[in-house]
Design a protein around this motif. Sequence first.
Motif, short mmCIF file in Angstrom:
data_model
loop_
_atom_site.label_atom_id
_atom_site.label_comp_id
_atom_site.label_asym_id
_atom_site.label_seq_id
_atom_site.Cartn_x
_atom_site.Cartn_y
_atom_site.Cartn_z
N THR A 1 53.16 9.96 26.58
CA THR A 1 52.52 9.93 27.89
C THR A 1 53.50 10.35 28.99
O THR A 1 53.12 11.01 29.96
CB THR A 1 51.98 8.52 28.18
N VAL A 2 54.76 9.97 28.83
CA VAL A 2 55.78 10.34 29.82
C VAL A 2 55.92 11.85 29.90
O VAL A 2 55.94 12.45 30.99
CB VAL A 2 57.14 9.69 29.47
N THR A 3 56.00 12.49 28.72
CA THR A 3 56.10 13.95 28.70
C THR A 3 54.87 14.59 29.33
O THR A 3 54.98 15.55 30.11
CB THR A 3 56.25 14.46 27.25
N PHE A 4 53.70 14.05 29.01
CA PHE A 4 52.46 14.57 29.57
C PHE A 4 52.47 14.48 31.10
O PHE A 4 52.15 15.44 31.79
CB PHE A 4 51.27 13.79 29.00
N ARG A 5 52.82 13.31 31.62
CA ARG A 5 52.85 13.14 33.07
C ARG A 5 53.82 14.12 33.73
O ARG A 5 53.52 14.71 34.77
CB ARG A 5 53.24 11.70 33.42
N GLN A 6 54.99 14.29 33.11
CA GLN A 6 55.99 15.19 33.68
C GLN A 6 55.49 16.63 33.69
O GLN A 6 55.63 17.34 34.70
CB GLN A 6 57.29 15.07 32.89
N ARG A 7 54.93 17.07 32.57
CA ARG A 7 54.42 18.44 32.48
C ARG A 7 53.28 18.66 33.47
O ARG A 7 53.20 19.70 34.13
CB ARG A 7 53.93 18.72 31.06
N PHE A 8 52.37 17.69 33.54
CA PHE A 8 51.20 17.82 34.40
C PHE A 8 51.60 17.90 35.86
O PHE A 8 51.14 18.77 36.61
CB PHE A 8 50.26 16.64 34.18
N GLU A 9 52.50 17.02 36.27
CA GLU A 9 52.91 17.01 37.68
C GLU A 9 53.69 18.27 38.04
O GLU A 9 53.55 18.81 39.14
CB GLU A 9 53.73 15.76 37.97
N ALA A 10 54.52 18.76 37.10
CA ALA A 10 55.29 19.98 37.35
C ALA A 10 54.36 21.18 37.51
O ALA A 10 54.61 22.07 38.33
CB ALA A 10 56.28 20.22 36.22
N GLU A 11 53.27 21.20 36.76
CA GLU A 11 52.35 22.34 36.79
C GLU A 11 51.41 22.29 37.98
O GLU A 11 51.14 23.31 38.62
CB GLU A 11 51.53 22.38 35.49
N TYR A 12 50.87 21.10 38.30
CA TYR A 12 49.80 21.00 39.28
C TYR A 12 50.19 20.26 40.56
O TYR A 12 49.37 20.16 41.48
CB TYR A 12 48.58 20.32 38.65
N GLY A 13 51.40 19.73 40.60
CA GLY A 13 51.86 19.07 41.82
C GLY A 13 51.15 17.76 42.11
O GLY A 13 51.12 17.32 43.26
N THR A 14 50.58 17.15 41.10
CA THR A 14 49.91 15.86 41.27
C THR A 14 49.94 15.12 39.94
O THR A 14 50.23 15.73 38.90
CB THR A 14 48.44 16.05 41.73
N THR A 15 49.66 13.85 39.93
CA THR A 15 49.66 13.08 38.70
C THR A 15 48.29 13.19 38.02
O THR A 15 47.29 13.51 38.68
CB THR A 15 49.96 11.60 38.98
N PRO A 16 48.23 12.90 36.72
CA PRO A 16 46.92 12.91 36.05
C PRO A 16 45.91 11.97 36.71
O PRO A 16 44.74 12.33 36.87
CB PRO A 16 47.26 12.46 34.63
N SER A 17 46.35 10.80 37.11
CA SER A 17 45.43 9.85 37.74
C SER A 17 44.91 10.36 39.07
O SER A 17 43.72 10.23 39.40
CB SER A 17 46.12 8.49 37.92
N GLN A 18 45.79 10.94 39.88
CA GLN A 18 45.37 11.50 41.16
C GLN A 18 44.41 12.67 40.96
O GLN A 18 43.42 12.82 41.68
CB GLN A 18 46.59 11.93 41.97
N TYR A 19 44.70 13.50 39.96
CA TYR A 19 43.83 14.62 39.65
C TYR A 19 42.44 14.12 39.27
O TYR A 19 41.43 14.65 39.73
CB TYR A 19 44.43 15.44 38.52
N ARG A 20 42.39 13.09 38.42
CA ARG A 20 41.10 12.54 38.01
C ARG A 20 40.31 11.99 39.19
O ARG A 20 39.10 12.22 39.29
CB ARG A 20 41.32 11.45 36.97
N ARG A 21 40.99 11.29 40.10
CA ARG A 21 40.27 10.75 41.25
C ARG A 21 39.65 11.84 42.09
O ARG A 21 38.58 11.67 42.68
CB ARG A 21 41.23 9.90 42.09
N ARG A 22 40.30 12.99 42.13
CA ARG A 22 39.79 14.09 42.95
C ARG A 22 38.71 14.90 42.28
O ARG A 22 37.74 15.31 42.90
CB ARG A 22 40.96 15.01 43.35
N PHE A 23 38.87 15.12 40.97
CA PHE A 23 38.00 16.09 40.30
C PHE A 23 37.04 15.53 39.26
O PHE A 23 36.24 16.27 38.70
CB PHE A 23 38.87 17.16 39.60
N SER A 24 37.09 14.25 38.99
CA SER A 24 36.23 13.69 37.95
C SER A 24 34.76 13.88 38.28
O SER A 24 34.33 13.71 39.42
CB SER A 24 36.52 12.20 37.78
N VAL A 25 33.97 14.21 37.24
CA VAL A 25 32.54 14.40 37.42
C VAL A 25 31.77 13.32 36.65
O VAL A 25 30.55 13.42 36.48
CB VAL A 25 32.08 15.79 36.96
N VAL A 26 32.47 12.29 36.18
CA VAL A 26 31.81 11.19 35.45
C VAL A 26 32.03 9.87 36.19
O VAL A 26 32.88 9.77 37.04
CB VAL A 26 32.32 11.09 34.00
#
Length: 314
Positions: free
Chosen positions: A289-314
């Motif tokens: 999960t640590v690697t995932f968070r690091q890769r995700f934030e480096a690519e998109y400039g936000t955390t997975p949780s923040q991304y979900r809050r913004r873009f979730s459709v469920v």
Amino acid sequence: MRIAIYAFEGVTLFHLAVPQMVFDEVGRRGLADWDTVLFADRAGGVRTAEGLRIEGVHGPDAADDADLVVVPSWYEDARPPGVELRATLESAHARGAAIAGLCLGALPLADAGLLTGRTVVTHWRGSRTLTEKHPDVQVDESVLYIDHGDVLTSAGTASALDACLHIVRARLGADAANQVARSLVIAPHREGGQAQYIERPVAAESSNDTIGAVLDWAQANLSESLSIDDLAARARQSRRTFLRAFRAATGTTPAAWIRTRRLDEARRLLETTTRSVDRIASDSGFGSTVTFRQRFEAEYGTTPSQYRRRFSVV
């Protein structure tokens, strides 16, 4: 976001209207503060292919502060862009603006040197011309659009709708793209499959059938380790032969391709499921999960949780 759309003498109304229609709908529905503007080599007006004259078109300086510059089509004789347009494209790209060449609009982008060494798509009528003029550009006729992040190209005519909806989705999320698509009564994702969800689509059918089969298998097994040796064995090739064939088919390395696919899958799962971040990290193939968070934030400039809050459709 400010979007500057190039209007030239003889442009068809449809090509000129598509990006305005999609991007203006974002603002009309209150999804984001997006603003479109038409510009030409000189301020004034242009006459369309249908014989109508459009007045109030801005000069090239209207693109100076644009976040996205769109060339919605191009002349069928594939003439090189004028000094003004070429300078606008080069300057915008150099300062970090995204550039989109829709339909035959890929031709002036290639002439401006923005597609060198890249895989692109354009209207089938322009594919041979583009290849002949720019042998360092690889044309893929099997996808609706290809987005490299800084430069996007799309196939003929109606594919511009798909490409523009993709831009909405990439910047605002699936729900915003779906709202725009419903409002315009068009499909949010046309036939083309999973490849059209991703930033850099790879066709299901590759000119190299062996590599194409490996790509399909890897896409379906992202939770596995997917080492280069695993992929080479799947292709029944030596490591060296596989690496050479993979780059020729995709324009990138296996590691970079897999990392992008995993991030794409993670974004899809964040948007469309309620799975935990830990589960998504595992399902998309990240070692931890640590690697995932690091890769995700480096690519998109936000955390997975923040991304979900913004873009979730469920």
